[in-house]
Motif scaffolding. Structure first.
Motif, short mmCIF file in Angstrom:
data_model
loop_
_atom_site.label_atom_id
_atom_site.label_comp_id
_atom_site.label_asym_id
_atom_site.label_seq_id
_atom_site.Cartn_x
_atom_site.Cartn_y
_atom_site.Cartn_z
N LEU A 17 52.64 30.13 154.60
CA LEU A 17 52.63 31.55 154.26
C LEU A 17 51.45 32.29 154.88
CD1 LEU A 17 53.55 31.29 150.47
CD2 LEU A 17 55.07 31.86 152.39
N ASN A 18 50.75 31.66 155.81
CA ASN A 18 49.60 32.25 156.46
C ASN A 18 48.54 32.67 155.44
OD1 ASN A 18 48.09 32.99 158.66
ND2 ASN A 18 48.96 35.04 158.78
N LEU A 19 48.24 31.77 154.53
CA LEU A 19 47.22 32.01 153.52
C LEU A 19 45.86 31.61 154.07
CD1 LEU A 19 49.22 30.71 150.45
CD2 LEU A 19 48.74 33.08 151.05
N PRO A 20 44.77 32.01 153.41
CA PRO A 20 43.43 31.78 153.96
C PRO A 20 43.02 30.32 154.10
CG PRO A 20 43.32 32.96 151.85
CD PRO A 20 44.75 32.72 152.15
N THR A 21 42.06 30.12 155.00
CA THR A 21 41.45 28.81 155.23
C THR A 21 39.97 28.93 154.88
OG1 THR A 21 43.00 28.32 157.01
CG2 THR A 21 40.93 27.07 156.98
N PHE A 22 39.45 27.91 154.21
CA PHE A 22 38.06 27.93 153.76
C PHE A 22 37.32 26.69 154.27
CE2 PHE A 22 38.55 31.39 150.84
CZ PHE A 22 39.88 31.35 150.51
N CYS A 41 33.56 27.26 163.24
CA CYS A 41 34.12 27.80 161.99
C CYS A 41 33.60 29.21 161.72
CB CYS A 41 33.78 26.89 160.82
SG CYS A 41 34.70 25.33 160.82
N LEU A 42 32.31 29.44 161.97
CA LEU A 42 31.74 30.76 161.75
C LEU A 42 32.32 31.79 162.72
CD1 LEU A 42 28.02 29.74 161.15
CD2 LEU A 42 29.61 30.67 159.45
N ALA A 43 32.66 31.36 163.92
CA ALA A 43 33.22 32.27 164.93
C ALA A 43 34.69 32.57 164.67
CB ALA A 43 33.04 31.67 166.32
N ASP A 44 35.37 31.73 163.93
CA ASP A 44 36.80 31.90 163.67
C ASP A 44 36.99 32.85 162.49
OD1 ASP A 44 39.50 31.64 162.91
OD2 ASP A 44 39.57 29.55 163.59
N GLN A 45 37.49 34.03 162.77
CA GLN A 45 37.68 35.05 161.72
C GLN A 45 38.68 34.63 160.65
OE1 GLN A 45 35.84 37.92 161.49
NE2 GLN A 45 34.68 37.02 163.17
N ASP A 46 39.49 33.62 160.94
CA ASP A 46 40.49 33.15 159.99
C ASP A 46 39.93 32.12 159.01
OD1 ASP A 46 42.46 34.77 161.08
OD2 ASP A 46 43.01 33.25 162.55
N ILE A 47 38.69 31.70 159.21
CA ILE A 47 38.07 30.71 158.33
C ILE A 47 36.96 31.38 157.52
CG2 ILE A 47 36.75 28.56 158.19
CD1 ILE A 47 38.09 27.69 160.80
N LYS A 48 37.10 31.32 156.21
CA LYS A 48 36.08 31.87 155.32
C LYS A 48 35.17 30.73 154.88
CE LYS A 48 39.25 35.39 153.62
NZ LYS A 48 40.20 35.23 154.67
N VAL A 49 33.86 30.94 155.02
CA VAL A 49 32.89 29.91 154.65
C VAL A 49 32.48 30.12 153.20
CG1 VAL A 49 30.62 28.93 155.14
CG2 VAL A 49 32.06 29.73 157.02
N VAL A 50 32.57 29.04 152.42
CA VAL A 50 32.13 29.05 151.03
C VAL A 50 30.94 28.10 150.94
CG1 VAL A 50 32.78 28.53 148.64
CG2 VAL A 50 34.47 29.53 150.19
N LEU A 51 29.80 28.64 150.57
CA LEU A 51 28.58 27.85 150.48
C LEU A 51 28.47 27.19 149.11
CD1 LEU A 51 26.10 30.44 152.06
CD2 LEU A 51 27.27 28.55 153.20
#
Length: 151
Positions: free
Chosen positions: A54-59, A82-92
């Motif tokens: 469903l094209n849901l987010p990636t973390f 990963c930081l350069a990929d706008q489709d990947i959200k980083v969770v610290l």
């Protein structure tokens, strides 16, 4: 990672099949037709994706402890991708248990390369979720992480 599996286990059973866990390096090679369906390959980073199509987010779950930025050039390259990929959200996720490498947060500003701290990466722009070992605190931490991921 263990944390990624813990998070997935906290989801309602009906939603667990929507989440896949991958090693970040393998996931980043997805454009090269790499098979990412094997969750057992989720060794290093705990990259979570939704497998529903469903094209849901990636973390990217970035586990921060005193060893994070001593992982070597390969790790840094994966993190940069990963930081350069706008489709990947980083969770610290900030480890607080000293036995597991927990340290004060200001250590990361001393250890991380400046290009990750400053523009354009701004790695620490988002607030890290504190991760504790005590079961009742750990549950709260994991729920906070799931909230950041929209669950």
């Amino acid at each position: 990672s263990d944390i990624a599996h813990e998070l997935k286990a906290m989801l309602p059973k009906a939603n667990q099949n929507l989440v896949s866990i991958h090693d970040a390096e393998t996931f980043l090679l997805r454009n090269d037709q790499v098979d990412i369906s094997n969750e057992d390959a989720a060794a290093m980073s705990g990259l979570l994706t939704h497998s529903s199509g469903l094209n849901l987010p990636t973390f990217l779950l970035l586990y921060l402890n005193k060893y994070t930025f001593s992982e070597g050039e390969g790790f840094m390259a994966i993190l940069e991708s990963c930081l350069a990929d706008q489709d990947i959200k980083v969770v610290l996720v900030h480890e607080h248990d000293v036995v597991k490498g927990g340290c004060k947060f200001d250590v990361f500003f001393k250890e991380a390369p400046e290009y990750l701290i400053d523009e354009p990466c701004k790695l620490f722009q988002e607030i890290a979720t504190k991760l504790y070992s005590e079961p009742e605190y750990r549950t709260v931490s994991l729920r906070q992480i799931l909230t950041k991921m929209g669950h």
